[in-house]
Design an enzyme around this catalytic site. Structure first.
Site, short mmCIF file in Angstrom:
data_model
loop_
_atom_site.label_atom_id
_atom_site.label_comp_id
_atom_site.label_asym_id
_atom_site.label_seq_id
_atom_site.Cartn_x
_atom_site.Cartn_y
_atom_site.Cartn_z
N ARG A 1 3.31 -10.71 -15.16
CA ARG A 1 3.66 -9.33 -14.81
C ARG A 1 3.60 -9.05 -13.32
O ARG A 1 4.04 -8.00 -12.86
CB ARG A 1 2.81 -8.32 -15.60
N ARG B 1 -10.92 1.72 -16.24
CA ARG B 1 -10.82 0.32 -15.81
C ARG B 1 -11.99 0.02 -14.87
O ARG B 1 -11.86 0.11 -13.65
CB ARG B 1 -9.50 0.09 -15.07
N HIS C 1 0.82 -1.21 0.00
CA HIS C 1 0.00 0.00 0.00
C HIS C 1 0.85 1.26 0.00
O HIS C 1 0.55 2.22 -0.70
CB HIS C 1 -0.91 0.01 1.23
N GLU D 1 -4.02 -7.02 -26.84
CA GLU D 1 -3.08 -7.27 -25.74
C GLU D 1 -2.64 -8.74 -25.70
O GLU D 1 -1.95 -9.16 -24.78
CB GLU D 1 -3.63 -6.79 -24.40
N ASN E 1 0.80 -3.52 -21.43
CA ASN E 1 1.18 -4.24 -20.20
C ASN E 1 0.97 -5.75 -20.40
O ASN E 1 1.83 -6.56 -20.08
CB ASN E 1 0.34 -3.78 -19.01
N ASP E 2 -0.19 -6.08 -20.92
CA ASP E 2 -0.46 -7.50 -21.15
C ASP E 2 0.20 -8.00 -22.42
O ASP E 2 0.61 -9.16 -22.48
CB ASP E 2 -1.98 -7.74 -21.21
N ARG F 1 -13.95 0.50 -20.52
CA ARG F 1 -13.57 -0.89 -20.76
C ARG F 1 -14.48 -1.81 -19.94
O ARG F 1 -14.71 -1.56 -18.76
CB ARG F 1 -12.12 -1.12 -20.35
N CYS G 1 -2.85 2.26 -24.54
CA CYS G 1 -3.29 2.65 -23.19
C CYS G 1 -2.50 1.92 -22.10
O CYS G 1 -2.80 2.06 -20.92
CB CYS G 1 -4.79 2.44 -23.03
C1 PEP Z 1 -2.71 -3.28 -20.52
O1 PEP Z 1 -2.72 -4.51 -20.40
O2 PEP Z 1 -1.78 -2.66 -21.06
C2 PEP Z 1 -3.83 -2.48 -20.01
C3 PEP Z 1 -3.92 -1.20 -20.27
O3 PEP Z 1 -4.73 -3.10 -19.22
P1 PEP Z 1 -4.44 -3.52 -17.69
O4 PEP Z 1 -3.13 -2.90 -17.29
O5 PEP Z 1 -5.60 -3.02 -16.92
O6 PEP Z 1 -4.37 -5.01 -17.81
MG MG Z 2 -4.57 -5.49 -19.91
#
Ligand code: PEP
Ligand code: MG
Length: 574
Positions: A469, A301, A194, A435, A458-459, A337, A506
Site C-alpha cells: 500500500r 492508533r 509533509h 485485516e 486498508n490492510d 489498538r 475502521c
Molecule cells: C487498516 O489496515 O485498515 C487499518 C485501519 O489499520 P492501519 O491503516 O493503521 O494499518
Molecule cells: Mg492495518
C-alpha cells in the site's frame, strides 16, 4: 494567457486567488572569508540563530498543540531533531572555524551534503525527509539574514492569496492556516510528503508535485486550484472564473449545511441505528472527534505515541494518554489498538533489513516477540479502563494462537495490577482486527474467542490483492471494489451478525461516502473514520433505506465483472 497545470490532488476544495510566489532566494547565499578575529563571533551568531529557531519551533508546537492535527507536532519534533543533529550544525561550526567562512555559507554546504545523501535513499518516506533538512536550514537562514520568511500579503484586489512554492514545511503551512491562506501549490511533494499530509488534515485546497509551478506562474497572477482533480488554472478567462466561483460557493454551502447534521441521530430511513465513530492517532485528536459528536473512538492508533522518540513511553505516560481519551469521551467506547509497528512504521533503533516488511514482524507479531513492551502497554490500557469505556483491539491477527497468547498476556498484566493493588475493569472487552484474508476466511475461532471485530480494509486490500500500500507503482491496483475484497468484507460482517458479535470497519473504506450504502447493505452498523468524514457519511446514512440496500447489495455481491459492479454501485448511490 490562460493555461492549465497538473499535479497530485492531495486536498479537496476549490480556491481562487492571486499567486504569491515564495522565493527560494534565501538559500542562494554569498560566500565570504572572515578575518581570524571574527571567527568566534560568527560561530556564536550561528549558535544563537539555531537557538532562536528552536524557540520558534517550541512556540509553534505549544501554540498549535490543541488546534492542530497530530501530525504537526510530529513534524516539529522532526525539525527539532534535525536542528540537534551534529552532522548539520556542529559540522557547520567546524567549517566556519576551519575555513573562516560565513555562517550562512557553512550551513548551506552541510545542508547540500546531507540532502544529497537523502536523495539516494530508496525508501520514499525517508527520501522525502531530505526536504525537511532544507526547510530547517531555510528557517535558520531567515534568522541569520533577517529575511522575514513567508509572510504572504493579502492581494490588493481583495482576493485570497494562493501560495506558490518550490516546497513548504508543515510549520509554514500551519501558519498559512492562521493567516487564512486560500490554498497552495508546490513544485515538489508526493503522496507522503509533509505538505500533502498537512493540507489534507487542515482541509486547505492544494495541489503538489506540479514541477514547474514556480517557473511558469507570475507573482500576483490569478489562479484557480481545483483540489479534487489536482488541476491548476492560471489566468483563467471570465467564463471559467464564473464557473469555478459558482462551484466554490455551492461546495461551501454544502459544507456548512453538513454541520447541521451534528445533532441528527445517525439513523436510516427505516430506523436502523448506525454508529459513526472516529479514528485518532494522538490523545488531542479526541477534540475533533467530540466536535463532530462521534459515537466513540473506533480506532486509536497507539503506535504514534511510540514514534519519533528514542525510548518507548512508560506505563504511566501511556496510562495518561489512554486515560485522557477515555475521560474525554465520557462513557462512549474508546477502542485502543495495541502497538501496530513494523512495515512503514518503525520504532527508532528497531530498524531491520527486511525484504518484505509488510509481511514481516509487524503489529501483534512484533508485540508477541517483545512481551515486556507489550505487557507495559496492556497494563496501561487496563488501568485506563477505569476511566471510561475502554476496549482493547489486537491488530493483524491470522492465527488462533496469536489470540490465545495475547489473552494469556492480558491475564498476566491483570495479575500484576492485582498484585500492585491497582484497579482495572475485569470485564474490559477485547477485540481483533480482521485485516489478513486468512483471518477473514477462518472467522469462527475469532468470533468464539473475542468480544468484537474490526475490519481493517486498508490492510485487507493490501494483503488480498498482494500490493504494497506504500508503493506508488502499484497504487492503481489498490481496489476496494475488487470482488474478492467485497466478499471478504461482506462475509465478515454477516458472520459477526449471525454470531451476535459486533463488527466494525475502521479502514479508509468506512470514511468514503461513495461506499457508505454498499457497507450498509452488507449489514454494517459500525463505521470508524477520520473525524472530518463523519458528516458526509452521516448524510448518506440519513438518505438510505437499509432493508432495500440489503437486497440490492446481495445482488451486487454476486457480480464479478468490474464494470457491472461499478454500474451497480452507481445505481445504489443514485
Ligand atoms: C487498516 O489496515 O485498515 C487499518 C485501519 O489499520 P492501519 O491503516 O493503521 O494499518
Ligand atoms: Mg492495518
Amino acid at each position: 494567457m490562460s493555461f492549465t497545470l497538473h499535479g497530485f490532488a492531495v486536498s479537496h476544495g476549490i480556491a481562487i486567488g492571486h499567486a504569491h510566489l515564495v522565493s527560494h532566494g534565501a538559500l542562494e547565499v554569498h560566500h565570504y572569508v572572515l578575518p581570524a578575529k571574527h571567527v568566534e563571533a560568527e560561530m556564536a551568531r550561528l549558535t544563537a540563530a539555531v537557538a532562536e529557531v528552536r524557540n520558534e519551533l517550541d512556540e509553534l508546537k505549544a501554540s498549535t498543540f490543541t488546534a492542530a492535527p497530530a501530525e504537526i507536532s510530529a513534524f516539529v519534533d522532526i525539525h527539532n531533531l534535525i536542528l540537534a543533529d551534529p552532522l548539520l550544525v556542529d559540522a557547520a561550526l567546524e567549517l566556519i572555524a576551519e575555513r573562516r567562512c560565513n555562517a550562512e555559507w557553512a550551513l548551506v554546504q552541510r545542508m547540500e551534503m546531507l540532502a544529497e545523501q537523502f536523495a539516494e535513499i530508496e525508501d520514499s518516506y525517508l527520501r522525502e525527509r531530505g526536504a525537511d533538512i532544507v526547510q530547517v536550514v531555510e528557517r535558520v537562514l531567515r534568522v541569520l539574514t533577517g529575511h522575514p520568511g513567508y509572510v504572504p500579503r493579502r492581494s490588493s484586489r481583495g482576493e485570497d492569496t494562493i501560495i506558490v512554492a518550490h516546497d513548504l514545511s508543515p510549520a509554514d503551512t500551519i501558519q498559512f492556516k492562521q493567516m487564512k491562506i486560500a490554498g497552495f501549490v508546490t513544485d515538489l511533494g508526493g503522496a507522503t510528503s509533509h505538505t500533502a499530509i498537512v493540507a489534507r488534515s487542515l482541509n486547505i485546497p492544494a495541489v503538489v508535485g506540479v514541477h514547474h509551478a514556480r517557473a511558469l506562474i507570475r507573482d500576483d497572477e490569478l489562479v484557480i486550484i481545483d483540489g479534487a482533480r489536482g488541476v491548476l488554472i492560471v489566468d483563467p478567462d471570465e467564463r471559467i472564473l464564473q464557473e469555478y466561483r459558482l462551484r466554490k460557493s455551492e461546495l461551501e454551502l454544502e459544507r456548512s449545511k453538513l454541520k447541521r447534521l451534528r445533532s441528527a441521530p445517525a439513523r436510516t430511513l427505516d430506523g436502523e441505528e448506525v454508529s459513526l465513530q472516529a479514528n485518532i492517532e494522538l490523545p488531542q485528536d479526541a477534540v475533533q472527534a467530540k466536535e463532530v459528536d462521534a459515537a466513540g473512538i473506533g480506532l486509536f492508533r497507539t503506535e504514534f505515541l511510540f514514534l519519533n522518540r528514542d525510548t518507548p513511553p512508560t506505563e504511566d505516560e501511556q496510562f495518561a494518554a489512554y486515560g485522557a481519551v477515555a475521560e474525554a469521551m465520557r462513557g462512549r467506547p474508546v477502542t485502543i489498538r495495541t502497538l501496530d509497528v513494523g512495515a512503514d512504521k518503525v520504532l527508532r533503533g528497531g530498524e531491520r533489513q527486511e525484504a518484505n516488511p509488510a509481511l514481516g514482524l509487524r503489529a501483534i507479531r512484533y508485540c508477541l516477540a517483545e512481551p515486556q513492551l507489550f505487557l507495559t502497554q496492556l497494563r496501561a490500557i487496563l488501568r485506563a479502563s477505569m476511566l471510561g469505556r475502554v476496549r482493547l483491539l489486537i491488530p493483524m491477527l491470522a492465527h488462533t494462537h496469536e489470540v490465545e497468547q495475547t489473552l494469556a498476556l492480558v491475564e498476566q498484566a491483570k495479575a500484576m495490577l492485582r498484585e500492585r493493588g491497582q484497579p482495572f475493569n475485569e470485564a474490559m472487552e477485547i477485540g481483533g482486527m480482521i485485516e489478513i484474508p486468512a483471518a477473514a476466511l477462518s472467522l469462527g475461532v475469532f468470533l468464539r474467542r473475542l468480544d468484537f471485530l474490526s475490519i481493517g480494509t486498508n490492510d485487507l486490500i493490501q494483503y488480498t490483492l498482494a500490493i504494497d500500500r506504500t508503493d506508488e507503482s502499484v497504487a492503481h491496483l489498490y481496489d476496494p471494489l475488487h470482488p474478492a475484497v467485497l466478499r471478504l468484507v461482506a462475509q465478515t460482517i454477516s458472520a459477526g451478525s449471525r454470531a451476535g458479535v459486533d463488527v466494525a470497519v475502521c479502514g479508509e473504506m468506512a470514511g468514503d461516502p461513495v461506499l457508505t450504502r454498499l457497507l450498509l447493505g452488507m449489514g454494517l452498523r459500525q463505521f470508524s473514520m477520520h473525524p472530518s468524514q463523519v458528516y458526509e457519511v452521516k448524510q448518506q446514512v440519513l438518505r438510505s433505506d437499509a432493508a432495500q440496500l440489503r437486497r440490492q447489495v446481495a445482488r451486487l455481491l454476486r457480480l464479478d465483472e468490474p464494470a457491472r459492479l461499478r454500474e451497480q454501485l452507481e445505481k445504489l448511490n443514485a
